[in-house]
Design a protein around this motif. Sequence first.
Motif, mmCIF file in Angstrom:
data_model
loop_
_atom_site.group_PDB
_atom_site.id
_atom_site.type_symbol
_atom_site.label_atom_id
_atom_site.label_comp_id
_atom_site.label_asym_id
_atom_site.label_seq_id
_atom_site.Cartn_x
_atom_site.Cartn_y
_atom_site.Cartn_z
ATOM 1 N N MET A 112 31.903 35.168 35.593
ATOM 2 C CA MET A 112 33.044 34.917 36.474
ATOM 3 C C MET A 112 32.607 35.150 37.918
ATOM 4 O O MET A 112 32.074 36.199 38.249
ATOM 5 N N ASN A 113 32.789 34.172 38.793
ATOM 6 C CA ASN A 113 32.367 34.336 40.170
ATOM 7 C C ASN A 113 33.528 34.786 41.042
ATOM 8 O O ASN A 113 34.652 34.963 40.587
ATOM 9 N N ARG A 114 33.263 34.985 42.315
ATOM 10 C CA ARG A 114 34.264 35.516 43.228
ATOM 11 C C ARG A 114 35.501 34.649 43.282
ATOM 12 O O ARG A 114 36.616 35.143 43.318
ATOM 13 N N GLN A 115 35.334 33.331 43.274
ATOM 14 C CA GLN A 115 36.480 32.443 43.427
ATOM 15 C C GLN A 115 37.491 32.608 42.294
ATOM 16 O O GLN A 115 38.679 32.389 42.484
ATOM 17 N N THR A 116 37.030 32.968 41.123
ATOM 18 C CA THR A 116 37.954 33.161 40.013
ATOM 19 C C THR A 116 38.302 34.628 39.803
ATOM 20 O O THR A 116 39.303 34.922 39.158
ATOM 21 N N PHE A 126 28.025 41.125 49.785
ATOM 22 C CA PHE A 126 26.674 41.146 49.239
ATOM 23 C C PHE A 126 26.534 40.183 48.067
ATOM 24 O O PHE A 126 25.630 40.330 47.238
ATOM 25 N N GLY A 127 27.409 39.206 48.012
ATOM 26 C CA GLY A 127 27.361 38.225 46.941
ATOM 27 C C GLY A 127 28.566 38.347 46.024
ATOM 28 O O GLY A 127 29.145 39.422 45.882
ATOM 29 N N PRO A 128 28.958 37.255 45.396
ATOM 30 C CA PRO A 128 30.182 37.246 44.593
ATOM 31 C C PRO A 128 30.115 38.130 43.360
ATOM 32 O O PRO A 128 31.156 38.565 42.863
ATOM 33 N N ASP A 129 28.937 38.388 42.838
ATOM 34 C CA ASP A 129 28.823 39.176 41.613
ATOM 35 C C ASP A 129 28.097 40.494 41.834
ATOM 36 O O ASP A 129 27.597 41.100 40.891
ATOM 37 N N ASP A 130 28.042 40.932 43.089
ATOM 38 C CA ASP A 130 27.322 42.157 43.410
ATOM 39 C C ASP A 130 27.949 43.362 42.705
ATOM 40 O O ASP A 130 29.173 43.449 42.554
ATOM 41 N N GLN A 131 27.094 44.302 42.260
ATOM 42 C CA GLN A 131 27.563 45.507 41.602
ATOM 43 C C GLN A 131 27.005 46.778 42.254
ATOM 44 O O GLN A 131 27.109 47.860 41.694
ATOM 45 N N LEU A 132 26.464 46.636 43.468
ATOM 46 C CA LEU A 132 25.865 47.778 44.147
ATOM 47 C C LEU A 132 26.634 48.230 45.376
ATOM 48 O O LEU A 132 26.478 49.369 45.814
ATOM 49 N N PHE A 169 45.865 46.370 42.917
ATOM 50 C CA PHE A 169 45.778 45.484 44.085
ATOM 51 C C PHE A 169 46.056 44.050 43.647
ATOM 52 O O PHE A 169 45.649 43.623 42.567
ATOM 53 N N ASP A 170 46.718 43.318 44.519
ATOM 54 C CA ASP A 170 47.076 41.924 44.248
ATOM 55 C C ASP A 170 45.889 41.020 44.563
ATOM 56 O O ASP A 170 45.828 40.366 45.601
ATOM 57 N N VAL A 171 44.911 40.975 43.654
ATOM 58 C CA VAL A 171 43.698 40.196 43.908
ATOM 59 C C VAL A 171 43.945 38.698 43.838
ATOM 60 O O VAL A 171 43.237 37.908 44.467
ATOM 61 N N ALA A 172 44.958 38.275 43.082
ATOM 62 C CA ALA A 172 45.226 36.840 42.929
ATOM 63 C C ALA A 172 46.114 36.295 44.027
ATOM 64 O O ALA A 172 46.283 35.076 44.137
ATOM 65 N N GLY A 173 46.687 37.189 44.833
ATOM 66 C CA GLY A 173 47.565 36.735 45.908
ATOM 67 C C GLY A 173 48.875 36.153 45.421
ATOM 68 O O GLY A 173 49.506 35.357 46.124
ATOM 69 N N ASN A 174 49.297 36.552 44.239
ATOM 70 C CA ASN A 174 50.540 36.019 43.667
ATOM 71 C C ASN A 174 51.651 37.056 43.609
ATOM 72 O O ASN A 174 52.677 36.843 42.954
ATOM 73 N N GLY A 175 51.433 38.190 44.287
ATOM 74 C CA GLY A 175 52.450 39.228 44.308
ATOM 75 C C GLY A 175 52.415 40.157 43.114
ATOM 76 O O GLY A 175 53.264 41.047 43.007
ATOM 77 N N VAL A 176 51.452 39.979 42.225
ATOM 78 C CA VAL A 176 51.356 40.812 41.023
ATOM 79 C C VAL A 176 50.092 41.671 41.119
ATOM 80 O O VAL A 176 48.978 41.148 40.971
ATOM 81 N N ASN A 195 34.675 44.594 44.087
ATOM 82 C CA ASN A 195 34.380 43.169 43.937
ATOM 83 C C ASN A 195 35.285 42.469 42.927
ATOM 84 O O ASN A 195 34.954 41.407 42.401
ATOM 85 N N GLY A 196 36.452 43.085 42.651
ATOM 86 C CA GLY A 196 37.426 42.439 41.790
ATOM 87 C C GLY A 196 37.185 42.581 40.309
ATOM 88 O O GLY A 196 37.877 41.930 39.502
ATOM 89 N N TYR A 197 36.223 43.399 39.914
ATOM 90 C CA TYR A 197 36.029 43.624 38.482
ATOM 91 C C TYR A 197 37.256 44.327 37.912
ATOM 92 O O TYR A 197 37.824 45.218 38.543
ATOM 93 N N ARG A 198 37.664 43.925 36.716
ATOM 94 C CA ARG A 198 38.973 44.296 36.209
ATOM 95 C C ARG A 198 38.935 45.339 35.094
ATOM 96 O O ARG A 198 38.050 45.322 34.235
ATOM 97 N N ALA A 199 39.973 46.191 35.112
ATOM 98 C CA ALA A 199 40.220 47.089 33.989
ATOM 99 C C ALA A 199 40.628 46.251 32.780
ATOM 100 O O ALA A 199 41.361 45.275 32.894
ATOM 101 N N GLY A 200 40.131 46.620 31.622
ATOM 102 C CA GLY A 200 40.460 45.899 30.397
ATOM 103 C C GLY A 200 39.621 44.669 30.155
ATOM 104 O O GLY A 200 39.672 44.089 29.072
ATOM 105 N N VAL A 201 38.850 44.272 31.162
ATOM 106 C CA VAL A 201 37.973 43.101 31.036
ATOM 107 C C VAL A 201 36.525 43.521 31.245
ATOM 108 O O VAL A 201 35.654 43.281 30.401
ATOM 109 N N ASP A 202 36.273 44.141 32.407
ATOM 110 C CA ASP A 202 34.914 44.557 32.755
ATOM 111 C C ASP A 202 34.689 46.053 32.544
ATOM 112 O O ASP A 202 33.579 46.471 32.261
#
Length: 267
Positions: A1-5, A19-25, A123-130, A137-144
């Motif tokens: 999953m890249n930054r755009q998604t 530092f890149g869309p998939d950076d973990q440092l 945080f509302d990472v999707a910009g949809n108010g949720v 870098n947007g890594y998610r609880a329950g997913v990552d």
Amino acid sequence: MNRQTRWKQRPDDATWGDFGPDDQLGRLNLLTPEKVLEGVAEVKSGRTFCLSLPLDLPGGTVMNPRRPPPRIQATRRGDYPNMTYPLSRDNARLTDVICDDMVTLALQYSTQWDSLAHMGQWFDVAGNGVPEMVFYNGYRAGVDIVGEQDYRPGAGCQHGSHLGATALGIEHMAQHGIQGRAVMVDIKKHFGIERLAFGYEHLLHILRADNIIVRPGDMVCFRTGMDEAIIAMAGRPTAITSAGISPVWTAATDGCAVGLWTTVSWR
């Protein structure tokens, strides 16, 4: 999953994507070979020292009832403990004596092993108010970052096993290495160990008084004195406030909170 998604908007002043869309440092990326050489140039003697507390300190569970002391035990050789085990028991011609043990360790018990997966936020990472539970870098609880219970709204299920950090794990920090130039902000020297809401003006006071120059990518260590208090309690801790240490600093169990600076701020 890249930054755009993974995210459409990031928190104010965050470095997500820098530092890149998939950076973990994160800002460990600032520890370049050039930065390591800056650190080497600061060496004046060949002395070495350890910044870690012994794994069995502070002792007990007074400081945090959720973090038990480490448990050490022998591995098993059939029905027998594999500690000082003479192989002559199995074959009289063998002279080796085996010691093989293991430790069950809460990673926040002593000196803490923290990665970017340690703390996240809603945080509302999707910009949809949720708002969602997300990490750097947007890594998610329950997913990552996955535990045995899925706490996301509407999930209503258990994963069944503790997977931990499939992204942002501390192994990325270990593989990269954490060597470079460091400076110490000695809070204890300037303000003692009484309870104090340490703020920006206190920090500036120490930087100016000790003529500390912080450069981009420097590691900044804060000396609080908590490690000395823990060691003095010799594995029999009372409530940490009885040792004169402010609860403000109890998160830094090794007495040395570390941040990585860019220019004038660190996050």
